[in-house]
Design a protein around this motif. Structure first.
Motif, mmCIF file in Angstrom:
data_model
loop_
_atom_site.group_PDB
_atom_site.id
_atom_site.type_symbol
_atom_site.label_atom_id
_atom_site.label_comp_id
_atom_site.label_asym_id
_atom_site.label_seq_id
_atom_site.Cartn_x
_atom_site.Cartn_y
_atom_site.Cartn_z
ATOM 1 N N ALA A 5 -39.908 25.106 -1.353
ATOM 2 C CA ALA A 5 -40.089 23.943 -0.486
ATOM 3 C C ALA A 5 -38.794 23.148 -0.290
ATOM 4 C CB ALA A 5 -41.166 23.037 -1.064
ATOM 5 N N HIS A 6 -37.769 23.446 -1.046
ATOM 6 C CA HIS A 6 -36.481 22.741 -0.971
ATOM 7 C C HIS A 6 -35.853 22.979 0.403
ATOM 8 C CE1 HIS A 6 -32.255 21.878 -1.985
ATOM 9 N NE2 HIS A 6 -32.776 21.080 -2.881
ATOM 10 N N PRO A 7 -35.146 21.993 0.964
ATOM 11 C CA PRO A 7 -34.481 22.213 2.263
ATOM 12 C C PRO A 7 -33.507 23.394 2.180
ATOM 13 C CG PRO A 7 -34.415 19.893 1.664
ATOM 14 C CD PRO A 7 -34.939 20.637 0.470
ATOM 15 N N CYS A 8 -33.430 24.160 3.236
ATOM 16 C CA CYS A 8 -32.562 25.326 3.257
ATOM 17 C C CYS A 8 -31.095 24.897 3.252
ATOM 18 C CB CYS A 8 -32.856 26.191 4.483
ATOM 19 S SG CYS A 8 -32.085 27.812 4.356
ATOM 20 N N PRO A 9 -30.261 25.558 2.444
ATOM 21 C CA PRO A 9 -28.838 25.213 2.410
ATOM 22 C C PRO A 9 -28.116 25.407 3.742
ATOM 23 C CG PRO A 9 -29.403 26.586 0.518
ATOM 24 C CD PRO A 9 -30.604 26.562 1.433
ATOM 25 N N CYS A 10 -28.651 26.230 4.642
ATOM 26 C CA CYS A 10 -27.968 26.539 5.899
ATOM 27 C C CYS A 10 -27.909 25.367 6.864
ATOM 28 C CB CYS A 10 -28.593 27.744 6.583
ATOM 29 S SG CYS A 10 -30.090 27.382 7.533
ATOM 30 N N GLY A 11 -28.697 24.323 6.610
ATOM 31 C CA GLY A 11 -28.655 23.137 7.453
ATOM 32 C C GLY A 11 -29.735 23.047 8.514
ATOM 33 N N LEU A 12 -30.487 24.106 8.729
ATOM 34 C CA LEU A 12 -31.593 24.018 9.688
ATOM 35 C C LEU A 12 -32.722 23.196 9.076
ATOM 36 C CD1 LEU A 12 -31.686 27.640 11.166
ATOM 37 C CD2 LEU A 12 -30.827 25.559 12.248
ATOM 38 N N PRO A 13 -33.523 22.529 9.884
ATOM 39 C CA PRO A 13 -34.585 21.659 9.353
ATOM 40 C C PRO A 13 -35.827 22.443 8.936
ATOM 41 C CG PRO A 13 -34.588 21.562 11.731
ATOM 42 C CD PRO A 13 -33.420 22.440 11.343
ATOM 43 N N ALA A 14 -35.681 23.262 7.916
ATOM 44 C CA ALA A 14 -36.807 24.067 7.423
ATOM 45 C C ALA A 14 -36.675 24.222 5.909
ATOM 46 C CB ALA A 14 -36.807 25.445 8.088
ATOM 47 N N ALA A 15 -37.786 24.513 5.286
ATOM 48 C CA ALA A 15 -37.778 24.790 3.854
ATOM 49 C C ALA A 15 -37.083 26.128 3.599
ATOM 50 C CB ALA A 15 -39.204 24.836 3.322
ATOM 51 N N TYR A 16 -36.447 26.245 2.459
ATOM 52 C CA TYR A 16 -35.719 27.460 2.096
ATOM 53 C C TYR A 16 -36.586 28.709 2.270
ATOM 54 C CZ TYR A 16 -33.486 30.979 -0.837
ATOM 55 O OH TYR A 16 -32.948 32.150 -1.321
ATOM 56 N N ALA A 17 -37.821 28.689 1.786
ATOM 57 C CA ALA A 17 -38.693 29.867 1.857
ATOM 58 C C ALA A 17 -38.979 30.289 3.294
ATOM 59 C CB ALA A 17 -40.006 29.609 1.122
ATOM 60 N N ASP A 18 -39.085 29.320 4.195
ATOM 61 C CA ASP A 18 -39.399 29.618 5.592
ATOM 62 C C ASP A 18 -38.161 29.937 6.417
ATOM 63 O OD1 ASP A 18 -42.096 29.101 5.095
ATOM 64 O OD2 ASP A 18 -41.842 26.963 5.538
ATOM 65 N N CYS A 19 -37.005 29.664 5.878
ATOM 66 C CA CYS A 19 -35.754 29.842 6.613
ATOM 67 C C CYS A 19 -35.010 31.036 6.001
ATOM 68 C CB CYS A 19 -34.947 28.533 6.554
ATOM 69 S SG CYS A 19 -33.606 28.415 7.737
ATOM 70 N N CYS A 20 -33.934 30.812 5.317
ATOM 71 C CA CYS A 20 -33.114 31.912 4.791
ATOM 72 C C CYS A 20 -33.750 32.640 3.610
ATOM 73 C CB CYS A 20 -31.735 31.381 4.407
ATOM 74 S SG CYS A 20 -30.792 30.785 5.832
ATOM 75 N N GLY A 21 -34.616 31.968 2.884
ATOM 76 C CA GLY A 21 -35.260 32.605 1.736
ATOM 77 C C GLY A 21 -36.031 33.858 2.114
ATOM 78 N N ARG A 22 -36.629 33.889 3.291
ATOM 79 C CA ARG A 22 -37.380 35.082 3.719
ATOM 80 C C ARG A 22 -36.446 36.260 3.959
ATOM 81 N NH1 ARG A 22 -38.141 34.415 9.975
ATOM 82 N NH2 ARG A 22 -36.618 32.769 10.283
ATOM 83 N N PHE A 23 -35.212 35.993 4.398
ATOM 84 C CA PHE A 23 -34.245 37.074 4.577
ATOM 85 C C PHE A 23 -33.723 37.544 3.219
ATOM 86 C CE2 PHE A 23 -33.243 34.452 8.573
ATOM 87 C CZ PHE A 23 -34.259 35.053 9.291
ATOM 88 N N HIS A 24 -33.466 36.598 2.331
ATOM 89 C CA HIS A 24 -32.979 36.949 0.993
ATOM 90 C C HIS A 24 -33.989 37.811 0.240
ATOM 91 C CE1 HIS A 24 -30.247 33.103 0.941
ATOM 92 N NE2 HIS A 24 -29.910 33.966 1.874
ATOM 93 N N SER A 25 -35.270 37.503 0.392
ATOM 94 C CA SER A 25 -36.309 38.242 -0.339
ATOM 95 C C SER A 25 -36.622 39.594 0.299
ATOM 96 C CB SER A 25 -37.590 37.412 -0.399
ATOM 97 O OG SER A 25 -38.193 37.336 0.890
ATOM 98 N N GLY A 26 -36.152 39.813 1.536
ATOM 99 C CA GLY A 26 -36.462 41.057 2.232
ATOM 100 C C GLY A 26 -37.730 40.977 3.055
ATOM 101 N N ALA A 27 -38.352 39.787 3.139
ATOM 102 C CA ALA A 27 -39.583 39.637 3.911
ATOM 103 C C ALA A 27 -39.323 39.651 5.413
ATOM 104 C CB ALA A 27 -40.297 38.345 3.518
ATOM 105 N N GLY A 28 -38.064 39.529 5.798
ATOM 106 C CA GLY A 28 -37.704 39.559 7.213
ATOM 107 C C GLY A 28 -36.225 39.845 7.359
#
Length: 133
Positions: A5-28
């Motif tokens: 739920a933490h804000p994504c480090p990339c600066g977009l207004p989304a939670a880490y899991a919904d933003c870059c976290g999904r790419f890091h985990s391989g979900a997208g």
């Protein structure tokens, strides 16, 4: 590592899991060169070396990557993009990545080349000399 739920480090207004976290985990997979750049910045910020290696072009990828544990990547500014869209195979992203190392702050300015390999965007390398401020 940020919580989902933490804000994504990339600066977009989304939670880490919904933003870059999904790419890091391989979900997208990042659908554009800019989103790959953002996800790579976030990977540096959270220390995800396996994602950094996976998202690096095989021709330019180093044999190993050791991140400096004292260096914290804190902010990303996207300065411009050229191509790199949903239906393209090449593109570039110019960015400034800000870091903190102890009491010192600085930034890295790069215009990076990206290409699509096997359907996935990968980082190729800098288009011009990298500048540290």
């Amino acid at each position: 590592m940020p919580t989902p739920a933490h804000p994504c480090p990339c600066g977009l207004p989304a939670a880490y899991a919904d933003c870059c976290g999904r790419f890091h985990s391989g979900a997208g997979q990042a659908p554009t060169a800019e989103l790959l750049m953002r996800s790579r910045f976030s990977a540096f910020a959270v220390g995800d070396t396996s994602y950094l290696m996976r998202s690096w072009h095989p021709a330019t990828r180093p044999d190993r990557l050791d991140l400096d544990p004292e260096q914290r990547w804190v902010k990303l500014d996207i300065l411009g993009t050229d191509r790199g869209g949903l239906f393209e195979t090449e593109g570039s992203v110019e960015f400034r990545a800000h870091y903190r190392e102890g009491r010192h702050t600085g930034s890295l300015h790069e215009n990076s080349a990206f290409s699509r390999e096997g359907g996935a965007w990968v980082y190729v390398g800098p288009l011009s000399p990298v500048a540290f401020d």
